[in-house]
Design an enzyme around this catalytic site. Structure first.
Site, short mmCIF file in Angstrom:
data_model
loop_
_atom_site.label_atom_id
_atom_site.label_comp_id
_atom_site.label_asym_id
_atom_site.label_seq_id
_atom_site.Cartn_x
_atom_site.Cartn_y
_atom_site.Cartn_z
N ASP A 248 36.69 42.27 32.13
CA ASP A 248 37.74 43.33 32.02
C ASP A 248 38.89 42.55 31.74
O ASP A 248 39.98 42.65 32.74
CB ASP A 248 37.75 44.45 32.66
CG ASP A 248 36.63 45.45 32.11
OD1 ASP A 248 35.85 45.28 31.25
OD2 ASP A 248 36.49 46.38 32.92
N TYR A 251 42.20 44.65 28.46
CA TYR A 251 42.12 46.20 28.12
C TYR A 251 42.67 46.50 26.84
O TYR A 251 43.74 47.39 26.52
CB TYR A 251 42.94 46.88 29.18
CG TYR A 251 41.98 46.85 30.62
CD1 TYR A 251 41.46 48.11 30.83
CD2 TYR A 251 41.85 45.85 31.42
CE1 TYR A 251 40.73 48.27 31.85
CE2 TYR A 251 41.05 45.81 32.48
CZ TYR A 251 40.40 47.17 32.64
OH TYR A 251 39.81 47.11 34.01
N HIS A 399 31.90 54.55 39.68
CA HIS A 399 30.83 53.57 38.99
C HIS A 399 29.70 53.62 40.23
O HIS A 399 28.97 52.69 40.40
CB HIS A 399 31.28 52.20 38.84
CG HIS A 399 32.46 52.37 37.79
ND1 HIS A 399 32.23 52.81 36.62
CD2 HIS A 399 33.61 51.72 37.83
CE1 HIS A 399 33.36 52.36 35.77
NE2 HIS A 399 34.15 52.02 36.52
N VAL A 427 34.81 48.21 39.59
CA VAL A 427 35.48 49.11 40.30
C VAL A 427 36.89 48.66 40.74
O VAL A 427 36.97 47.29 41.32
CB VAL A 427 34.73 49.40 41.71
CG1 VAL A 427 35.48 50.51 42.81
CG2 VAL A 427 33.47 49.90 41.46
#
Length: 604
Positions: A248, A251, A399, A427
């Site tokens: 990630d 974004y 999650h 998370v």
């Protein structure tokens, strides 16, 4: 006669004291290490665990987060004009004798009816040497050449902007000397202004039980917000020799749809959206933002769910930007895909796994992982560190048990081969586990660490699954890839329940704050892990969490594997015995006053 005897005895005693002092001085470097490891200045070790679960109270002022940094920000705008390279980044190869250099030339295009650039129209070159060009009359004598590509993000829906990238170059340097400073320029030497200005990097140490990267920075779910910039500023001040990015990154997906402010649940907020669009210029801005750091330090990545970026009818094409933009040592490590690979950095063997490709025991990733672990020689790389995006052990509501299927498929293999540490993100908070295997405290299990607190737009996660009324239902937390394997616990305090009613015993420490981590391997037995929080005044003595992680050996499954010889086990036992012996020796010296400070310096 008595006086002579007394003098002889006194002289012998003094000689003995001096001898002990000499021994003490010779042992001083080792005693210092011993004190650091045994006492640690108050820093605990995993040998002191398992620890009573602890939660640091959440600072609610941090919940506000921050908006995305606009593309007009000076750190994100183009600083090089074509054909000069930009977004320069380094990546480790399978071993420190080689290294990847990547960059972008030309301008990306956004809109409709786009004409992609021709990647064959410009060279991919890296000129390099061990001396700066300014002090070398022949410039950089070595040149390596590689390949280039262009990718596009295309949508068949009105209102969503198509994109085609600049030319992305990847060049692998080979024949490098480990632990050596190199200077380089990249680009096309045949063009005016076609080469970058001079940069430098230091190669990682060669695989060995006594050589390690100085500092490995670990960060996840970074994004490109005000919080993200704080994280990277802190990380850069730590002067890492390598960066581990656990998924990630930018974004860029759903950026236009959410207005750059982020939403915790895309499908909830935009139920009628035909597809999760991705605004690819955010990738270019992120590459420019990271370039000052990534062009001098290797940055190793693994894919997260925000890299899926589906496009086309039904979202059939995925991960286009991730696969095009990053060079990773997949082929060098025997993998046929960038989704999973491995590499060595000194005495650490790093394994990067993919949570969004097949992880079942009958699949290619599991087969590759099994072969890779079997090849690890713990006499050469005593440490094995694994990383993937989604945590298996997680006590937050967000999650919770989301990738339980992956854990059930792969955990036994990692445990069998004695993986020491596992880093994950996903998370948006920090959590460090006690050593655990199959939800049971186990001194041979890895230390799992969730570090998904880089500062992205979706804000920090604050709810725990054990908080009253915060336990998700088994139907929640559906993974974007793979099946659902949620389970109730069959033993212990949570027997028969989906969630614990208190912080689980395998969760040692957790806090909802933005930050990053630093791993410093001391030797083949101990590594110092430090978590830095963004809100703290930066400094060595301002840390959010810190612990020495020991590498377990005797009695654990990995100690019986052929890759770990009896010699290595004896060496580990010897190191512990040596530490204990040093502590006993110095204690005896001090207790008996065999030498004062004056005596020590007199002997020296």
């Amino acid at each position: 006669m008595g006086t002579m005897a007394t003098s002889t005895i006194a002289a012998g005693t003094l000689h003995s004291r001096h001898l002990h002092c000499r021994i003490l001085l010779l042992l001083l470097p080792y005693l210092t290490i011993a004190f650091l490891l045994v006492d640690g200045g108050g820093i605990p070790t995993t040998l002191d665990g398992p620890f009573t679960p602890a939660t640091r109270a959440f600072d609610r002022s941090l919940r506000q987060g921050s908006e995305d940094v606009p593309l007009s920000d000076p750190r994100l705008v183009p600083r090089a004009r074509p054909p000069s390279p930009e977004q320069i980044a380094l990546a480790a190869s399978a071993d420190p004798s080689s290294l990847w250099v990547s960059w972008v030339t030309g301008r990306a295009q956004v809109g409709s009816h786009l004409t992609p650039l021709d990647p064959t129209a410009i060279r991919s070159e890296v000129w390099y040497s061990e001396r700066p060009a300014s002090t070398d009359t022949v410039g950089h004598p070595h040149v390596a050449r590689g390949s280039a590509e262009v990718y596009s993000q295309l949508y068949p829906y009105p209102g969503l902007l198509n994109y085609t990238s600049g030319v992305i170059h990847h060049v692998r340097l080979v024949g490098l000397t480990p632990s050596t400073r190199y200077y380089y320029r990249c680009g096309d030497s045949s063009l005016k202004d076609g080469l970058s200005d001079e940069r430098s990097f230091r190669t990682l140490p060669a695989p060995a039980p006594d050589a390690y990267p100085r500092r490995v920075a670990v960060v996840g779910d970074l994004g490109l917000t005000g919080n993200s910039t704080s994280t990277v500023d802190h990380l850069a001040r730590n002067d890492p020799s390598m960066i581990l990015m656990v998924g990630d990154m930018t974004y860029a997906n759903q950026y236009r749809t959410t207005g750059g402010r982020g939403v915790p649940c895309f499908s909830c907020s935009f139920p009628d959206a035909p597809i999760r669009e991705s605004y690819q210029p955010r990738w270019d801005g992120w590459g420019r933002f990271m370039e000052p750091l990534a062009s001098r330090v290797t940055m190793m990545v693994t894919e997260g769910n925000h890299e899926i970026e589906p496009q086309g009818h039904g979202g059939a094409v995925t991960f286009a930007s991730y696969l095009a933009r990053f060079a990773v040592p997949s082929e060098e490590s025997g993998s046929n895909t960038k989704f999973f690979y491995s590499f060595n950095a000194g005495g650490i063997h790093f394994i990067m796994l993919g949570a969004y490709v097949d992880y079942n025991r009958t699949g290619a990733q599991y087969s590759w992982l099994e072969k890779d672990l079997q090849k690890v020689d713990r006499r050469v790389t005593p440490w094995v560190v694994a990383s993937w995006h989604t945590p298996w052990y997680n006590s937050y509501s967000s999650h919770y048990q989301e990738f339980e299927c992956m854990r059930q498929e792969m955990e036994g293999l990692l445990y069998q081969h004695g993986v020491d540490i596992v880093f994950s993100g996903h998370v948006h908070a920090y959590e460090r586990m006690n050593r655990v295997f199959n939800y049971t405290l186990d001194p041979c299990g890895p230390v799992y660490i969730t570090i998904g607190d880089g500062g992205n737009i979706e804000k920090i996660d604050i709810d725990h699954a054990d908080d009253p009324g915060k336990c998700p239902s088994p139907g929640d937390n559906q993974p974007e890839f793979g099946g659902v394997c949620h389970l109730n616990f069959t033993s212990g305090p949570a027997k028969g329940k989906f969630c614990w009613e208190r912080q689980p015993e395998w969760s040692a420490f957790r806090e909802s704050s933005f930050g990053h981590g630093i791993l410093e391997v001391v030797n083949s037995t101990y590594a110092l892990w430090t978590w830095h929080r963004n809100q703290d005044t930066y400094g060595e003595h301002s840390v959010g969490d810190q612990i020495y992680i020991d590498s377990p050996s005797v009695g654990c499954p990995s100690s019986t594997l052929s890759s770990t010889s009896g010699v290595e086990q004896a060496a580990k036992n010897g190191r512990l015995l040596w530490t204990t012996t040093c502590m006993i020796l110095i204690s005896t010296v001090l207790r008996r006053s065999l030498c004062t400070r004056q005596n020590i310096w007199a002997v020296w």
